[in-house]
Design a protein around this motif. Sequence first.
Motif: not given
Length: 169
Positions: A1-6, A11-13, A44-45
Amino acid sequence: MTQTAFLNLVLPFKDKMYRLAKRLLVSNEEAEDATQEILLKLWTNKTKIAGYNNTEAFAMTMTKNYCFDRLKSKQAQNLRIVHNNYKDESTALQKQIEQQDSLDWIDKLMQQLPKQQQMVMQLRDIEQYEFADIAKVLDMKETAIRVSLSRARKTIREQLIKKHNYGIK
């Protein structure tokens, strides 16, 4: 998973996590720390998180559990769970002491007044007698009672002001 996807996932919650932490931990700083810690654990997970159907529910559960652990920990001795509807109706001890000190001081000042003023003030201000009743008890005219009461109150007021302003220039 990329940083943007994460970030798009979390971020929404993120604000909901903070509000839950704030509700449980009371302190803004503690809530911010908890939110940051949970976001770090989620990061990290991130590979495991991708497999969950409801990431928000998982993150909120993590936040709740983390906050409860903080409240139980030795580090959180100064934190407590607060019920919003609770109000302490009792007067603070410091305020009670100040009030008792003022009453004691007024009693001392009243003892320094002339006997007539002491009796008038006692009957009117403490016992709540009417002027007509005081006139009968003390065998005085009502106008004399009003003058005596006025002088007694003025003396007490001046002495209290002097006491409370002591040392203030």
